[in-house]
Design an enzyme around this catalytic site. Structure first.
Site, PDB file in Angstrom:
ATOM      1  N   GLY A  80      16.673  29.674  48.143  1.00 40.52           N
ATOM      2  CA  GLY A  80      16.587  31.237  46.916  1.00 40.52           C
ATOM      3  C   GLY A  80      15.058  31.771  47.866  1.00 40.52           C
ATOM      4  N   GLU A  81      14.312  32.762  48.253  1.00 43.22           N
ATOM      5  CA  GLU A  81      13.320  33.455  48.438  1.00 43.22           C
ATOM      6  C   GLU A  81      12.255  33.168  47.597  1.00 43.22           C
ATOM      7  OE1 GLU A  81      13.668  37.591  50.204  1.00 43.22           O
ATOM      8  OE2 GLU A  81      14.096  36.499  51.649  1.00 43.22           O
ATOM      9  N   MET A 115      18.798  21.749  42.312  1.00 50.88           N
ATOM     10  CA  MET A 115      18.553  20.329  41.345  1.00 50.88           C
ATOM     11  C   MET A 115      18.834  19.651  40.065  1.00 50.88           C
ATOM     12  SD  MET A 115      14.239  18.892  42.962  1.00 50.88           S
ATOM     13  CE  MET A 115      13.688  19.827  42.236  1.00 50.88           C
ATOM     14  N   HIS A 137      20.574  30.671  41.037  1.00 51.42           N
ATOM     15  CA  HIS A 137      21.234  28.973  41.611  1.00 51.42           C
ATOM     16  C   HIS A 137      22.774  30.162  41.569  1.00 51.42           C
ATOM     17  CE1 HIS A 137      18.908  26.347  39.192  1.00 51.42           C
ATOM     18  NE2 HIS A 137      18.081  25.989  40.498  1.00 51.42           N
ATOM     19  N   ALA A 179      19.894  22.032  36.258  1.00 49.25           N
ATOM     20  CA  ALA A 179      19.468  23.232  34.960  1.00 49.25           C
ATOM     21  C   ALA A 179      19.791  24.602  36.229  1.00 49.25           C
ATOM     22  CB  ALA A 179      18.061  22.311  34.926  1.00 49.25           C
ATOM     23  N   GLN A 192       9.659  27.154  51.156  1.00 50.13           N
ATOM     24  CA  GLN A 192      10.569  26.497  51.206  1.00 50.13           C
ATOM     25  C   GLN A 192      11.030  26.545  52.520  1.00 50.13           C
ATOM     26  OE1 GLN A 192      12.716  23.693  47.752  1.00 50.13           O
ATOM     27  NE2 GLN A 192      13.464  25.051  47.679  1.00 50.13           N
TER      28      GLN A 192
HETATM   29  P1  AMP Z   1      16.188  23.920  42.297  1.00 50.30           P
HETATM   30  O1  AMP Z   1      16.897  24.005  41.543  1.00 50.30           O
HETATM   31  O2  AMP Z   1      14.523  24.601  41.840  1.00 50.30           O
HETATM   32  O3  AMP Z   1      16.056  23.173  42.978  1.00 50.30           O
HETATM   33  O4  AMP Z   1      16.267  25.644  43.120  1.00 50.30           O
HETATM   34  C1  AMP Z   1      17.598  25.380  43.871  1.00 50.30           C
HETATM   35  C2  AMP Z   1      17.623  26.887  44.500  1.00 50.30           C
HETATM   36  O5  AMP Z   1      17.434  27.567  43.925  1.00 50.30           O
HETATM   37  C3  AMP Z   1      16.422  26.651  45.638  1.00 50.30           C
HETATM   38  O6  AMP Z   1      16.875  27.800  47.245  1.00 50.30           O
HETATM   39  C4  AMP Z   1      15.861  27.885  45.433  1.00 50.30           C
HETATM   40  O7  AMP Z   1      15.033  28.845  45.629  1.00 50.30           O
HETATM   41  C5  AMP Z   1      16.997  28.686  44.601  1.00 50.30           C
HETATM   42  N1  AMP Z   1      16.751  29.473  43.599  1.00 50.30           N
HETATM   43  C6  AMP Z   1      15.738  28.990  42.291  1.00 50.30           C
HETATM   44  N2  AMP Z   1      15.214  29.465  41.762  1.00 50.30           N
HETATM   45  C7  AMP Z   1      15.659  31.139  42.238  1.00 50.30           C
HETATM   46  C8  AMP Z   1      15.155  32.864  42.031  1.00 50.30           C
HETATM   47  N3  AMP Z   1      14.791  33.533  40.692  1.00 50.30           N
HETATM   48  N4  AMP Z   1      16.378  33.785  43.094  1.00 50.30           N
HETATM   49  C9  AMP Z   1      16.838  33.278  43.738  1.00 50.30           C
HETATM   50  N5  AMP Z   1      16.973  31.393  44.518  1.00 50.30           N
HETATM   51  C10 AMP Z   1      16.027  30.587  43.281  1.00 50.30           C
END
Ligand code: AMP
Length: 281
Positions: A151-152, A34, A41, A36, A157
């Site tokens: 990401g874990e 998403m 990421h 940012a 999710q």
């Molecule tokens: P988002 O932009 O928050 O939807 O995240 C996009 C992807 O990045 C998802 O698969 C998240 O689980 C992963 N992600 C976000 N933060 C972290 C992190 N600190 N470590 C590993 N993966 C992450």
């Protein structure tokens, strides 16, 4: 040197580029986000670049996974910075569709993943995983990558998406990647930007509380006792509300009565207006 990154905004363009790569026998990795973007990421991006020939990152702030009183309007957005960073990392293509491109006005179909999608995050954020599963299913069907990276950090999710792709026979390998943390242990998250300096100072306590649960379970304390102590320590340490601390089976996410080697410890708690989640295995 930054890579020349292709930016596409329509499903047709996305498919055209991927078809060309496929015709050349190249494998494709997909990294849904998403935006940012931060090092969490980028760890997924690096994993994709390492293991596939072409990496596509998607950037779409999906309204269907935000509740009516959640932070959709203020969710951090900085596409220019994201594009520059992705180019630097060597990402080949960014897919950044508009809302209309993603959801035609007449579209009504939703994908729900009952059970595993109803507990924990699902019970505190009704509709969240239906929004996530629907958009991820669409992205996977649009791109048909060989692998998709998640990401874990968002452990539930990852499990919901794995279940959904298996149930729908979507021919993709879902790859889970470890949590990236700040030096003080706070899991990186786009939402950390909301934290005041004081809240930021208190934030690592969530991960620490989960680690303490893990240590105490290993030492023989009961799940109920250690979970209650962890909740109390968070409330004493500046957190304003604890949604849950739970010890679950790492695959089904069913809560355990007694700890096993298959346990995953998950937590969600509020610092003022900001909700943080974390987990460990
Ligand atoms: P988002 O932009 O928050 O939807 O995240 C996009 C992807 O990045 C998802 O698969 C998240 O689980 C992963 N992600 C976000 N933060 C972290 C992190 N600190 N470590 C590993 N993966 C992450």
């Amino acid at each position: 040197m930054a890579n020349k990154i292709i930016i596409v905004r329509t499903i047709a363009e996305l498919r055209r580029h991927i078809a060309t790569w496929r015709a050349d026998g190249l494998s494709v990795g997909l990294v849904p986000t998403m935006g940012a973007l931060h090092d969490g990421h980028f760890s997924l991006v690096e994993q994709s670049i390492k293991t596939t020939d072409r990496t596509v990152t998607t950037l779409f702030v999906n309204p269907k996974q935000f509740g009516p009183h959640e932070d959709l309007d203020v969710y951090p957005r900085d596409e220019a910075a994201d594009v520059a960073a992705l180019a630097e990392k060597g990402v080949h293509m960014l897919f950044a569709p508009s809302l209309d491109e993603m959801y035609a006005e007449e579209s009504v179909t939703a994908i729900s993943v009952p059970g595993i999608g109803d507990v924990l995050e699902g019970s505190f954020r009704p509709g969240f995983f239906t929004g996530v599963a629907t958009v991820v299913a669409k992205l996977l069907i649009q791109a048909l990558p060989d692998r998709a990276f998640f990401g874990e950090k968002d452990y539930q999710q990852l499990r919901v998406i794995t279940r959904m792709t298996e149930d729908l026979d979507i021919p993709v390998e879902i790859v889970g990647c470890p949590i990236v943390r700040e030096e003080d242990g706070l899991a990186l998250s786009s939402r950390n930007a909301y934290l005041s300096p004081e809240e930021r100072k208190n934030a690592p306590a969530l991960g620490q509380a989960l680690q303490k649960v893990k240590d105490e379970l290993a030492a023989g304390t009961s799940i109920t006792a250690t979970v209650e102590a962890a909740k109390a320590s968070l409330l004493n340490g500046g957190f304003t509300k604890v949604d849950y601390i739970a010890v679950c089976d790492r695959n089904s996410l069913e809560e355990l009565e007694t700890p096993t080697k298959e346990a995953r410890i998950l937590g969600a708690a509020w610092l003022g207006k900001t909700r943080l989640i974390d987990n460990l295995g």
